[in-house]
Design an enzyme around this catalytic site. Structure first.
Site, PDB file in Angstrom:
ATOM      1  N   HIS A   1       1.035  -1.287   0.186  1.00 50.44           N
ATOM      2  CA  HIS A   1       0.046  -0.174  -0.166  1.00 50.44           C
ATOM      3  C   HIS A   1       0.798   1.254   0.082  1.00 50.44           C
ATOM      4  O   HIS A   1       0.249   2.162  -0.308  1.00 50.44           O
ATOM      5  CB  HIS A   1      -1.244  -0.066   0.946  1.00 50.44           C
ATOM      6  CG  HIS A   1      -0.814   0.707   2.859  1.00 50.44           C
ATOM      7  ND1 HIS A   1       0.251  -0.494   3.884  1.00 50.44           N
ATOM      8  CD2 HIS A   1       0.275   1.675   3.340  1.00 50.44           C
ATOM      9  CE1 HIS A   1       0.422  -0.107   4.159  1.00 50.44           C
ATOM     10  NE2 HIS A   1       0.615   1.280   4.283  1.00 50.44           N
TER      11      HIS A   1
ATOM     12  N   ASP B   1      -0.348  -7.728   1.158  1.00 51.05           N
ATOM     13  CA  ASP B   1       0.204  -6.174   1.403  1.00 51.05           C
ATOM     14  C   ASP B   1       1.576  -6.419   1.093  1.00 51.05           C
ATOM     15  O   ASP B   1       2.672  -5.871   2.586  1.00 51.05           O
ATOM     16  CB  ASP B   1      -0.105  -5.413   2.756  1.00 51.05           C
ATOM     17  CG  ASP B   1      -0.232  -3.993   2.758  1.00 51.05           C
ATOM     18  OD1 ASP B   1       0.194  -3.925   1.450  1.00 51.05           O
ATOM     19  OD2 ASP B   1      -0.121  -3.761   4.052  1.00 51.05           O
TER      20      ASP B   1
ATOM     21  N   SER C   1       4.615   2.197   8.243  1.00 53.05           N
ATOM     22  CA  SER C   1       3.556   1.012   7.618  1.00 53.05           C
ATOM     23  C   SER C   1       4.981   0.973   6.242  1.00 53.05           C
ATOM     24  O   SER C   1       6.026   1.911   6.395  1.00 53.05           O
ATOM     25  CB  SER C   1       2.726   1.927   6.742  1.00 53.05           C
ATOM     26  OG  SER C   1       1.648   1.550   6.943  1.00 53.05           O
ATOM     27  N   GLY C   2       5.145  -0.698   6.659  1.00 52.83           N
ATOM     28  CA  GLY C   2       6.050  -0.839   5.372  1.00 52.83           C
ATOM     29  C   GLY C   2       7.597  -1.358   6.060  1.00 52.83           C
ATOM     30  O   GLY C   2       8.558  -1.724   5.208  1.00 52.83           O
TER      31      GLY C   2
END
Length: 269
Positions: free
Chosen positions: A62, A115, A217-218
């Site tokens: 994402h 994801d 995120s990530g």
């Protein structure tokens, strides 16, 4: 409390309940920036990531979808390694543009399974004590025990953002999948769906004292393997917002489910 499903990427500050990391202790952690100064578009941190080799970064799928949401989606991805404090140029940092992003097939671009993504760098980094790689787990292994989360995600338990731009760290317990699912089923009963998938892993604690949050995120969830090496077991994916609520696990993409795909992409590109 009203919960809102949230991909954990937005304006960065720090992990809820985290502490300042020690400089150079997490040299595989990178900051993924988006922007283009040549077009007047300021580059800013949008996601974390892990350095798998000198030229490849592991992150969330994402993170790629964040770019078109900008009112002027003309920028590019830039990866910064050797970073400790955002918003300042450091002697230890290196930067490289992203030439290609590979998102795992089947990822829908929302709060959903699969994801995960790989970013190929235009120029490989020079490895040193502040810029180093992290190991991949054995395929399909299920991690247990405690793990280390690092990132520049928000400290805020509400919708306001506050705190320094220094890299944060937190040791978190890995939750049993069924316990995580039950907690999320209850928290999301009014949402009508629970996106948790067997290729996810979760961390607590369920008392909400520590949590991944927006901006993480990530980024990597890491344990130490049998050889004493840092091993990335999870990629920060989604959670319940505001962050740090009770019975609100943080959800990660389980890296061991994608090791074959990762090797295939890096070998063929």
């Amino acid at each position: 409390m009203i919960f809102e499903l949230s991909l954990l990427a937005e304006r960065p500050t720090r992990i809820v309940g985290g502490t300042n990391a020690k400089t150079g202790l997490h040299p595989w952690q990178v900051s993924v920036h988006w922007g283009d100064p040549d077009r007047g578009l300021e580059q800013r941190h949008v996601c974390g990531g892990s350095l798998l080799t000198a030229g490849w970064v592991l992150t969330a799928g994402h993170c790629k979808t964040l770019a078109p949401q900008h009112p002027r989606p003309l920028g590019r991805f830039l990866v910064l390694a050797g970073k400790y404090k955002l918003g300042t140029t450091e002697d230890t940092e290196q930067s490289s543009r992203v030439t290609r992003t590979f998102i795992y097939p089947g990822y829908s671009g929302t709060v959903a399974p699969y994801d995960i993504a790989l970013m190929k760098l235009e120029k490989p980094f020079e490895l040193n004590p502040f810029v180093a790689t992290v190991s991949l787990p054995y395929p399909e292994t299920i991690p247990r025990g405690d793990a280390m989360l690092t990132g520049w995600g928000s400290i805020g338990r509400g919708k306001n953002f506050d705190g320094p731009m220094i890299l944060q760290e937190a040791v978190l317990p890995i939750l049993d999948y069924d316990i995580c699912k039950r907690a999320l089923d209850k928290a999301l009963r009014h949402e009508g769906r629970n996106p948790l998938h067997p290729t996810n892993i979760c961390t607590g604690p369920l008392d909400g004292t520590k949590s991944a949050c927006k901006g993480d995120s990530g980024g990597p969830l890491v344990t130490e393997n049998a050889f004493g090496q840092a091993e990335v077991i999870g990629v920060v994916s989604w959670g319940l917002f505001p962050c740090g609520g009770r019975n609100a696990p943080s959800v990660y993409t389980r890296v061991s489910a994608y090791v074959t795909w990762i090797h295939k992409i890096m070998l063929n590109h």
